[in-house]
Write a protein that holds these residues in place. Structure first.
Motif, mmCIF file in Angstrom:
data_model
loop_
_atom_site.group_PDB
_atom_site.id
_atom_site.type_symbol
_atom_site.label_atom_id
_atom_site.label_comp_id
_atom_site.label_asym_id
_atom_site.label_seq_id
_atom_site.Cartn_x
_atom_site.Cartn_y
_atom_site.Cartn_z
ATOM 1 N N LEU A 32 0.871 -1.092 -0.002
ATOM 2 C CA LEU A 32 -0.100 -0.080 -0.028
ATOM 3 C C LEU A 32 0.947 1.014 0.024
ATOM 4 O O LEU A 32 2.192 0.950 0.412
ATOM 5 N N THR A 33 0.377 2.282 -0.308
ATOM 6 C CA THR A 33 1.131 3.656 -0.214
ATOM 7 C C THR A 33 1.052 4.162 1.007
ATOM 8 O O THR A 33 0.083 3.991 1.852
ATOM 9 N N ARG A 34 2.136 4.852 1.333
ATOM 10 C CA ARG A 34 2.064 5.465 2.889
ATOM 11 C C ARG A 34 1.298 6.564 3.154
ATOM 12 O O ARG A 34 0.881 7.296 2.249
ATOM 13 N N ARG A 35 0.757 6.624 4.308
ATOM 14 C CA ARG A 35 -0.068 7.929 4.646
ATOM 15 C C ARG A 35 0.711 8.518 5.966
ATOM 16 O O ARG A 35 1.287 7.561 6.684
ATOM 17 N N ALA A 36 0.229 9.448 6.288
ATOM 18 C CA ALA A 36 0.653 10.141 7.598
ATOM 19 C C ALA A 36 0.535 9.104 8.660
ATOM 20 O O ALA A 36 -0.318 8.783 9.103
ATOM 21 N N GLY A 37 1.684 9.009 9.527
ATOM 22 C CA GLY A 37 1.914 8.430 10.604
ATOM 23 C C GLY A 37 1.851 6.915 10.595
ATOM 24 O O GLY A 37 2.086 6.247 11.375
ATOM 25 N N MET A 38 1.581 6.432 9.269
ATOM 26 C CA MET A 38 1.642 4.933 9.254
ATOM 27 C C MET A 38 2.867 4.077 9.146
ATOM 28 O O MET A 38 2.994 3.251 9.884
ATOM 29 N N VAL A 39 3.726 4.775 8.625
ATOM 30 C CA VAL A 39 5.262 4.009 8.842
ATOM 31 C C VAL A 39 5.753 4.148 10.117
ATOM 32 O O VAL A 39 6.412 3.270 10.729
ATOM 33 N N GLU A 40 5.383 5.286 10.829
ATOM 34 C CA GLU A 40 6.002 5.383 12.311
ATOM 35 C C GLU A 40 5.281 4.200 13.015
ATOM 36 O O GLU A 40 5.656 3.507 14.019
ATOM 37 N N ALA A 41 3.794 4.253 13.173
ATOM 38 C CA ALA A 41 3.018 3.002 13.580
ATOM 39 C C ALA A 41 3.660 1.824 13.467
ATOM 40 O O ALA A 41 3.682 0.816 14.064
ATOM 41 N N TYR A 42 4.111 1.496 12.083
ATOM 42 C CA TYR A 42 4.485 0.271 11.638
ATOM 43 C C TYR A 42 5.878 -0.123 12.326
ATOM 44 O O TYR A 42 6.192 -1.424 12.864
ATOM 45 N N LEU A 43 6.768 0.869 12.436
ATOM 46 C CA LEU A 43 8.178 0.734 13.083
ATOM 47 C C LEU A 43 7.800 0.452 14.339
ATOM 48 O O LEU A 43 8.867 -0.519 15.095
ATOM 49 N N SER A 44 6.931 1.155 15.117
ATOM 50 C CA SER A 44 6.954 0.839 16.524
ATOM 51 C C SER A 44 6.368 -0.733 16.813
ATOM 52 O O SER A 44 6.965 -1.438 17.609
ATOM 53 N N LYS A 45 5.465 -1.239 15.844
ATOM 54 C CA LYS A 45 4.792 -2.435 16.083
ATOM 55 C C LYS A 45 5.713 -3.383 15.668
ATOM 56 O O LYS A 45 5.821 -4.560 16.393
ATOM 57 N N LEU A 46 6.633 -3.140 14.638
ATOM 58 C CA LEU A 46 7.607 -4.069 14.466
ATOM 59 C C LEU A 46 8.628 -4.439 15.596
ATOM 60 O O LEU A 46 8.985 -5.469 15.553
ATOM 61 N N ALA A 47 9.018 -3.408 16.211
ATOM 62 C CA ALA A 47 9.904 -3.394 17.306
ATOM 63 C C ALA A 47 9.230 -4.328 18.308
ATOM 64 O O ALA A 47 9.875 -5.355 19.056
ATOM 65 N N GLU A 48 8.103 -4.337 18.677
ATOM 66 C CA GLU A 48 7.466 -4.831 19.689
ATOM 67 C C GLU A 48 7.163 -6.387 19.182
ATOM 68 O O GLU A 48 7.595 -7.412 20.092
ATOM 69 N N GLU A 49 6.994 -6.614 18.020
ATOM 70 C CA GLU A 49 6.793 -8.005 17.375
ATOM 71 C C GLU A 49 8.403 -8.754 17.500
ATOM 72 O O GLU A 49 8.516 -9.925 17.974
ATOM 73 N N ALA A 50 9.275 -7.990 17.179
ATOM 74 C CA ALA A 50 10.652 -8.243 17.124
ATOM 75 C C ALA A 50 11.093 -8.810 18.642
ATOM 76 O O ALA A 50 11.683 -9.946 18.948
ATOM 77 N N ALA A 51 10.597 -8.141 19.440
ATOM 78 C CA ALA A 51 11.164 -8.374 21.010
ATOM 79 C C ALA A 51 10.468 -9.631 21.523
ATOM 80 O O ALA A 51 10.990 -10.616 22.133
ATOM 81 N N ARG A 52 9.173 -9.612 21.052
ATOM 82 C CA ARG A 52 8.374 -10.733 21.379
ATOM 83 C C ARG A 52 8.774 -12.241 20.744
ATOM 84 O O ARG A 52 8.922 -13.320 21.573
ATOM 85 N N LEU A 53 9.286 -12.153 19.480
ATOM 86 C CA LEU A 53 10.008 -13.424 19.055
ATOM 87 C C LEU A 53 10.989 -13.637 19.717
ATOM 88 O O LEU A 53 11.460 -14.903 20.103
#
Length: 405
Positions: A32-53
């Motif tokens: 999908l194309t990026r929208r305001a705030g979406m990449v920031e939310a993605y990166l935050s969630k990615l770090a959470e998921e990486a920590a859980r793994l």
């Protein structure tokens, strides 16, 4: 007694970056194309998921692959945050760290930045070196940009793989191949244009004729083999030592982490908390520690591994869990056959029997004999390979094994 030798340590990581500057008309990936705030939310969630793994599995990475989407579409600060989240929680690949790159995003400065972050291999979406073909494919870069991008990345010291799409109407295939080889890449992935349902090409009624597919399939091998590349997998060609070590993990049935929205992973059957040994893993899971000699084959209720697919971005951001599919011995074997037969080297059925606990040659005697007789497979000792004719109809070949199962 049989104890599975499957490695409980996960050594490979795939990360999905779903953002693209535009959506190609043939693409059916989750993008999908990026929208305001979406990449920031993605990166935050990615770090959470990486920590859980990191807390769930024993991880010692050999390879990391950042795909998409267009990972190189991320801004420099964003891709730094992504790399740091991975390295902090999961480590980094000892053997290979690949970044998928759109030619239009490359500059000497950005190449140096990516290399400083630890990336050493670039998978570049060239697709064609003909501007008319690129326009038809909806690509936003030009042939000159693709050439400049590859040259820049090679000059920066990256191992470079170039993607190529074949069987495109009016494509100058020979010139595309000669041009890509001439740039000096060590690896080429050549995929036939496929019209998937739900894509813009499908809505337009674009068609790819089987004769064109077959001609592109065969001519690509002729030209790349003559240029010194080995076809080591159905769609992948490499010079000596330039094979994709990460993708080989898929084709040889290894486990790997899937991080990010829509990412797929292949996991050990029993989650293992960091610091626990394999005995703890097996004691707390459906993974069998051994198989009785009175019942040497695992049942369909004994998963060897788990395949997990994460939800799409909005559900993933909301915390929706991925869907788990337990893989028992028979499904493990048919998956391994489907992936392993994509390789020119094929796969060792004795090794597959050892990994799965299923006597493969005995269990699948009928489909093996049928497809050997048809000239679609060869079996030398325990090494099973697909012939060129078998590669062309591999789905049908695997269907015979699935029907047997």
């Amino acid at each position: 007694m049989f104890a599975s030798p499957l490695d409980d340590t996960v050594r490979h990581l795939y990360v999905h970056v779903p953002f693209c500057p535009s959506i190609c008309p043939y693409c059916d990936f989750h993008v999908l194309t990026r929208r305001a705030g979406m990449v920031e939310a993605y990166l935050s969630k990615l770090a959470e998921e990486a920590a859980r793994l990191a807390q769930t599995y024993t991880i010692d990475l050999d390879t990391v692959y950042i795909g998409g989407g267009t990972p190189s579409f991320l801004r420099d600060s964003e891709i730094r945050a992504l790399a740091e989240a991975i390295q902090k929680n999961l480590g980094w690949g000892r053997q290979e760290n690949t970044l998928e790159i759109n030619p239009g995003t490359v500059s000497p400065e950005r190449s140096a930045h990516w290399q400083a972050l630890g990336f050493d291999r670039a998978s570049v979406g060239v697709q064609s070196l003909d501007d008319a073909t690129l326009r038809f494919l909806g690509r936003t870069h030009s042939a000159e940009q693709a050439k400049a991008a590859v040259s820049t990345l090679l000059g920066a010291g990256f191992r470079v793989s170039g993607d190529l799409i074949t069987a495109v109407p009016k494509q100058p295939l020979e010139a595309d191949i000669a041009g890509l080889v001439g740039l000096g890449v060590g690896h080429i992935s050549a995929y036939t244009l496929t019209i998937e349902s739900g894509t813009e090409f499908a809505r337009r009624g674009v068609q790819v004729h089987e004769d064109d597919e077959r001609a592109g399939f065969e001519r690509t091998e002729e030209l790349l083999t003559a240029a010194g590349f080995e076809r080591y997998e159905i769609s992948n060609y490499a010079r000596q030592g330039e094979q994709s070590r990460h993708n080989l993990s898929y084709w040889t049935g290894k486990t790997y982490l899937g991080l990010g929205p829509s990412a797929a992973g292949h996991y050990p059957a029993g989650p293992m908390s960091k610091g626990q040994g394999s005995k703890s893993l097996r004691a707390n899971s459906a993974f069998p520690t051994s198989f009785s000699t009175h019942n040497p084959q695992p049942t369909t209720h004994d998963p060897l591994t788990i395949r997990r697919t994460n939800p799409h971005l909005h559900e993933w951001l909301a915390g929706t869990e991925g869907k788990d599919l337990p893989i028992d011995a028979e499904e493990y074997v048919t998956d391994a056959l489907f992936m392993g037969l994509r390789l020119r080297s094929g796969l060792d059925l004795a090794d597959l029997s050892r990994r799965s606990g299923l006597e493969v040659q005995e269990h699948y005697a009928a489909p093996l004999a049928q497809n050997i007789k048809r000239g679609l497979l060869t079996l030398e000792g325990s090494q099973l390979r697909a012939t060129p004719a078998g590669w062309w109809v591999l789905n049908r070949v695997i269907g015979d094994f699935l029907n047997q199962a």
